[in-house]
Design a protein around this motif. Structure first.
Motif, PDB file in Angstrom:
ATOM      1  N   ASN A 237      -1.760   0.120  -1.262  1.00 39.02           N
ATOM      2  CA  ASN A 237      -1.087   1.274  -0.650  1.00 39.02           C
ATOM      3  C   ASN A 237      -1.891   1.842   0.514  1.00 39.02           C
ATOM      4  N   ALA A 238      -2.442   0.952   1.332  1.00 40.45           N
ATOM      5  CA  ALA A 238      -3.313   1.376   2.430  1.00 40.45           C
ATOM      6  C   ALA A 238      -2.503   2.004   3.565  1.00 40.45           C
ATOM      7  N   PHE A 239      -3.066   3.050   4.173  1.00 40.72           N
ATOM      8  CA  PHE A 239      -2.417   3.692   5.317  1.00 40.72           C
ATOM      9  C   PHE A 239      -2.614   2.835   6.573  1.00 40.72           C
ATOM     10  N   GLY A 240      -1.586   2.785   7.405  1.00 44.87           N
ATOM     11  CA  GLY A 240      -1.674   2.052   8.656  1.00 44.87           C
ATOM     12  C   GLY A 240      -1.643   0.553   8.503  1.00 44.87           C
ATOM     13  N   GLY A 241      -1.234   0.065   7.323  1.00 42.87           N
ATOM     14  CA  GLY A 241      -1.136  -1.375   7.115  1.00 42.87           C
ATOM     15  C   GLY A 241      -2.457  -2.087   6.957  1.00 42.87           C
ATOM     16  N   ARG A 242      -3.566  -1.354   6.707  1.00 42.16           N
ATOM     17  CA  ARG A 242      -4.882  -1.994   6.566  1.00 42.16           C
ATOM     18  C   ARG A 242      -5.098  -2.424   5.106  1.00 42.16           C
ATOM     19  N   PHE A 243      -4.358  -3.436   4.699  1.00 40.06           N
ATOM     20  CA  PHE A 243      -4.378  -3.902   3.311  1.00 40.06           C
ATOM     21  C   PHE A 243      -5.452  -4.945   3.032  1.00 40.06           C
ATOM     22  N   PHE A 244      -5.865  -5.707   4.023  1.00 41.98           N
ATOM     23  CA  PHE A 244      -6.544  -6.976   3.771  1.00 41.98           C
ATOM     24  C   PHE A 244      -8.061  -6.872   3.913  1.00 41.98           C
ATOM     25  N   GLN A 245      -8.764  -7.434   2.905  1.00 42.99           N
ATOM     26  CA  GLN A 245     -10.222  -7.524   2.876  1.00 42.99           C
ATOM     27  C   GLN A 245     -10.575  -9.013   2.775  1.00 42.99           C
ATOM     28  N   PRO A 246     -10.759  -9.700   3.909  1.00 41.19           N
ATOM     29  CA  PRO A 246     -10.941 -11.154   3.890  1.00 41.19           C
ATOM     30  C   PRO A 246     -12.168 -11.593   3.094  1.00 41.19           C
ATOM     31  N   ALA A 247     -11.983 -12.674   2.356  1.00 42.54           N
ATOM     32  CA  ALA A 247     -13.068 -13.286   1.588  1.00 42.54           C
ATOM     33  C   ALA A 247     -13.799 -14.304   2.461  1.00 42.54           C
ATOM     34  N   PRO A 248     -14.986 -14.751   2.053  1.00 40.93           N
ATOM     35  CA  PRO A 248     -15.716 -15.739   2.859  1.00 40.93           C
ATOM     36  C   PRO A 248     -14.979 -17.066   2.958  1.00 40.93           C
ATOM     37  N   GLY A 249     -15.161 -17.760   4.088  1.00 40.73           N
ATOM     38  CA  GLY A 249     -14.661 -19.119   4.219  1.00 40.73           C
ATOM     39  C   GLY A 249     -15.580 -20.081   3.478  1.00 40.73           C
ATOM     40  N   ARG A 250     -15.525 -21.346   3.856  1.00 47.76           N
ATOM     41  CA  ARG A 250     -16.382 -22.333   3.198  1.00 47.76           C
ATOM     42  C   ARG A 250     -17.846 -21.925   3.352  1.00 47.76           C
ATOM     43  N   ASN A 251     -18.577 -21.944   2.247  1.00 47.61           N
ATOM     44  CA  ASN A 251     -19.988 -21.575   2.307  1.00 47.61           C
ATOM     45  C   ASN A 251     -20.799 -22.408   1.328  1.00 47.61           C
ATOM     46  N   TYR A 252     -22.059 -22.594   1.671  1.00 45.31           N
ATOM     47  CA  TYR A 252     -22.954 -23.460   0.915  1.00 45.31           C
ATOM     48  C   TYR A 252     -24.162 -22.661   0.418  1.00 45.31           C
ATOM     49  N   TYR A 253     -24.790 -23.170  -0.619  1.00 49.31           N
ATOM     50  CA  TYR A 253     -26.032 -22.583  -1.109  1.00 49.31           C
ATOM     51  C   TYR A 253     -26.871 -23.654  -1.779  1.00 49.31           C
ATOM     52  N   GLY A 254     -28.137 -23.393  -1.885  1.00 48.39           N
ATOM     53  CA  GLY A 254     -29.050 -24.303  -2.556  1.00 48.39           C
ATOM     54  C   GLY A 254     -30.312 -23.575  -2.962  1.00 48.39           C
ATOM     55  N   GLY A 255     -30.964 -24.062  -3.986  1.00 44.24           N
ATOM     56  CA  GLY A 255     -32.171 -23.382  -4.433  1.00 44.24           C
ATOM     57  C   GLY A 255     -32.897 -24.154  -5.518  1.00 44.24           C
ATOM     58  N   LEU A 256     -33.921 -23.522  -6.043  1.00 42.59           N
ATOM     59  CA  LEU A 256     -34.702 -24.124  -7.126  1.00 42.59           C
ATOM     60  C   LEU A 256     -35.336 -23.033  -7.956  1.00 42.59           C
ATOM     61  N   SER A 257     -35.705 -23.389  -9.172  1.00 43.99           N
ATOM     62  CA  SER A 257     -36.477 -22.493 -10.037  1.00 43.99           C
ATOM     63  C   SER A 257     -37.541 -23.320 -10.745  1.00 43.99           C
ATOM     64  N   LEU A 258     -38.689 -22.709 -10.925  1.00 39.21           N
ATOM     65  CA  LEU A 258     -39.826 -23.363 -11.584  1.00 39.21           C
ATOM     66  C   LEU A 258     -40.279 -22.464 -12.720  1.00 39.21           C
ATOM     67  N   LYS A 259     -40.377 -23.053 -13.902  1.00 40.09           N
ATOM     68  CA  LYS A 259     -40.756 -22.294 -15.087  1.00 40.09           C
ATOM     69  C   LYS A 259     -42.023 -22.883 -15.694  1.00 40.09           C
TER      70      LYS A 259
END
Length: 763
Positions: A738-760
């Motif tokens: 029910n946004a005023f002025g037609g501002r309804f949309f909150q775009p989500a991220p496009g294609r995205n990548y991630y990488g990492g590691l953990s050491l215990k």
């Protein structure tokens, strides 16, 4: 006689020659098997060596296994838990083995939400469990994707770190933040007395598992028609001493660092965890910078008493890009709201710092009577330039909860009676100013708000003949707001008090366990949900004095169980929820959310989750292969809704997709390699009460590939990488309703990548 003597001599010599070889061939393996989530000993665990020998852990979780040769593997298996394999075990050294509960084995999953700690198959209610494995399917920068794997629940981000949770359509009154859903952390209230929850102050790494109770649960958790979310903290297991560090990087400038220290003993355990997350943003004005420090501890000074303490310190900054019109969304979804009151021009953002401290004691008076009592305190400072104003708020809160449970026999009927109460008191100094390009201007309003919320509850659970379990519960809820206006431009000072009449919320439920693998259940529950402080005192300083509490009745029935030797699990629930005095929100010309009651809604739905394990054999190269899916059907309609001259009766409920589904595939190998694939679908969703604007349907898929290996006796390494929105689908997540002025949309991220590691490193 001589021959007899020589024969004995020969046998004695042969025995002396063979016996040392036998001694050398015997390998002895000892240790303790514990539950990974609680650190409690696990009796009855089968220990199998690859050389063929088997043993069983005793009542203290201790095992001892002698083998004729050095085994390549020791396999630990127990019904209801994931099989654990230790490769190349070292003899003569005490082993500490942690078994993870297996969610697919429904008869072993224990539900804490209804206070009786029964297995899921013996619990009447719509419940979903999100364990640690589900959270770690994704990159842990957010809980959104993990929560959205379960049916009937929708978690959204209007902006990174700006969360909204909807259980069965409860997002209608949540243009921002979390309302109408109560959250607890380690059984301690995390939702504040004013009805709001700042879940973004917590990091995903702080959570061990999540238990979600859907629909009205006011009989045990006070006012609320949406549902209850129970967060279980991370703990150090008994006997564990380890240090763990992790790092991750991803698209749009994502950086994440964690460090965790665990020390677990027989009588106590400590966990200290630090998490730092930075994000440049997938849109203009959408950066995030968050630091969270968690201290989690548990003490067992005696067999009767368990004490736990948690502290969460959080320093959070995130930006608010604002909603876009359809034209702006199609043109450039990475832009922020523009214009004179645009998000960049006004530095729309949230800066908040908080400390939450909780203490809990579980005390067993006897085999029949036990008590759980918790106390907590919270302090938070919020600095919030918005598009049209500037808010500076300070909150302080205290509260507590206590619950007594008594087990007894009424003839041949087993019974558990539970009674207790909860009370919260919050104080807020709330000030609003003009926003002059991101700096505080002239003072508009200066308010002091005292919020008090409390309830008393009682529950009886009876184990009837023929494997029936009946539950009857009742709570009495009360909420009060006292607002003192110290300053308001254009009017004088005044006081406003709103005391919502105490309301009884009953719940009755009946469960029939048909077999050890199958049960059916049905329940009727009543819900009561007063407005939150933010709904009464809007961000522009106006008081909404006419707003009434929502009230509703929920009817549901379900079936759950498993088949095919435990490989197939299923859970199906159908419900009908009639909500009266429904609260909806609309934006006015200045983008301020305005709330009002609009009659009633009819909400009918079906929630289904199914999982099938194709392979579960630690001896095979591909040790596990599992597929699963969840599906939600929502036929939600406004029953009576008249707004001025417009009649919206019969319209679809705003913000609810008629169909939503998630599916996944999990693959694990004996070598430690794993692969997770997840796909999420949402049907087109109405964004206004008029049903003239819809968010399009979308299908989004992501995957994670990694490897976990033990490097020697002390080091464990995990390396992983992943991709989200692999097809680069354009979609909007966390739409402004029910946004005023037609501002309804909150775009989500496009294609995205991630990488990492953990050491215990394990000491």
């Amino acid at each position: 006689m001589i021959l007899f003597r020589h024969t004995h001599t020969f046998l004695l010599i042969l025995l002396l020659l063979i016996f040392p070889q036998v001694l050398l061939a015997q390998e002895l393996y000892t240790g303790t098997v514990l539950r990974a989530d609680t650190g409690q000993p696990l009796p009855g665990v089968t220990v199998t060596a690859s050389s063929g020998e088997q043993g069983i852990s005793n009542e203290n979780g201790y095992f001892s296994l002698a083998t004729s040769t050095v085994p390549a593997r020791l396999v630990f298996s127990f019904i209801g838990y994931k099989t654990e394999v230790i490769s190349n075990p070292r003899a003569g050294q005490e082993l500490r083995v942690l078994l993870e509960p297996g969610a697919a084995n429904l008869q072993e999953v224990v539900i804490t939400g209804y206070e009786t700690n029964r297995p899921l198959l013996q619990t009447a209610g719509a419940i979903s469990i999100i364990d640690r494995d589900v959270i770690e399917r994704f990159d842990e920068s957010s809980l959104v994707r993990a929560v959205n794997t379960v049916p009937g629940v929708r978690m959204e981000e209007r902006a990174p770190a700006s969360y909204r949770i909807s259980i069965r359509g409860s997002a209608l009154r949540s243009p921002y933040g979390i309302r109408n859903v109560k959250l607890y952390y380690d059984g301690i209230p995390f939702t504040e007395a004013n009805g709001t929850t700042a879940l973004n102050l917590m990091d995903a790494a702080n959570i061990g598992s999540i238990e979600i109770l859907k629909g009205p649960t006011g009989s045990l958790y006070g006012a609320g028609t949406g549902g209850t979310v129970l967060l279980v903290p991370r703990r150090a297991a008994a006997g564990e001493q380890s240090l763990e560090v992790g790092a991750m990087a991803g698209s749009y400038g994502l950086r994440r660092y964690t460090a965790t220290a665990r020390v677990g003993g027989e009588k106590s355990n400590f966990l200290v965890q630090y998490a730092r997350q930075e994000y440049d943003g997938h849109r203009q004005q959408s950066a995030v910078d968050r630091e969270v420090l968690l201290l989690s501890s548990e003490f067992r000074p005696s067999d009767r008493r368990i004490l736990s303490a948690n502290l969460i310190y959080s320093d959070l900054y995130y930006e608010l890009p604002g909603g876009l019109t359809q034209e702006q969304y199609e043109q450039d979804p990475r832009q922020a709201r523009g214009g004179m009151f645009g998000s960049v021009a006004q530095n729309a953002s949230m800066n908040q710092e908080s400390v939450n401290v909780g203490l809990k004691q579980e005390y067993t008076f006897s085999e029949r009577l036990r008590n759980t009592t918790s106390l907590y305190g919270m302090h938070r400072f919020r600095n919030h330039p918005f598009n049209t104003d500037y808010e500076r708020n300070t909150n302080q809160e205290i509260g507590g909860r206590t619950s007594f449970a008594y087990n007894t026999q009424l003839g041949s009927i087993g019974a558990t009676f539970t009674a207790g109460g909860e009370f919260q008191r919050g104080f807020e100094a709330a000030r609003t100013y003009d926003n002059n390009g991101g700096t505080a201007g002239d003072l508009r309003t200066d308010d002091e708000v005292v919020a008090k919320s409390g309830f008393a509850f009682a529950q009886a659970e009876l184990e009837l003949p023929a494997n029936f379990i009946a539950t009857a519960a009742l709570s009495l809820n009360d909420t009060r707001y006292d607002i003192t206006r110290l300053h308001h431009v254009g009017s004088g000072n005044y006081k406003y008090n709103r005391d919502f009449e105490a309301v009884l919320s009953p719940r009755v439920a009946l469960l029939k366990q048909l077999t050890e693998q199958l049960s059916v259940h049905a329940s009727v529950s009543s819900g009561f949900s007063p407005p939150t402080e933010e709904e009464i005192l809007t961000s522009d300083g106006q008081l909404n004095e006419e707003l009434e509490a929502e009230k509703g009745v929920n009817y549901e029935a379900g079936i759950r169980g498993f088949a095919l030797n435990g490989r197939l699990s299923f859970d199906v629930v159908g419900f009908y929820f009639n909500l009266r005095e429904t609260i909806v929100s609309r934006q006015d010309v200045s983008s301020v959310a305005v709330f009002r009651n609009v009659g009633s809604t009819d909400q009918k739905g079906v929630e289904t989750s199914i999982a099938y394990t194709l392979i579960d054999d630690p001896e095979r190269p591909m040790s596990q292969l599992k597929v699963w899916t969840s599906y939600t059907f929502s036929h939600f309609r406004f029953d009576t809704y008249q707004q001025n001259e417009s009649d919206y009766s019969g319209n679809k409920l705003t913000g609810v997709a008629p169909h939503a589904a998630t599916a996944g595939l999990d693959l694990h190998t004996r070598f430690g390699l794993y692969f997770n694939l997840t796909a999420n679908y949402a049907d087109e969703t109405p964004l206004n009460d008029e049903n003239t604007v819809y968010a399009g349907s979308y299908l989004v898929a992501g995957a994670r590939l990694g490897i976990k290996r033990q490097l020697g006796q002390h080091f464990g390494l995990e390396v992983f990488s992943g991709v989200d929105n692999v097809a680069d689908t354009k979609y909007s997540l966390g739409n402004d309703l029910n946004a005023f002025g037609g501002r309804f949309f909150q775009p989500a991220p496009g294609r995205n990548y991630y990488g990492g590691l953990s050491l215990k490193y394990t000491l």
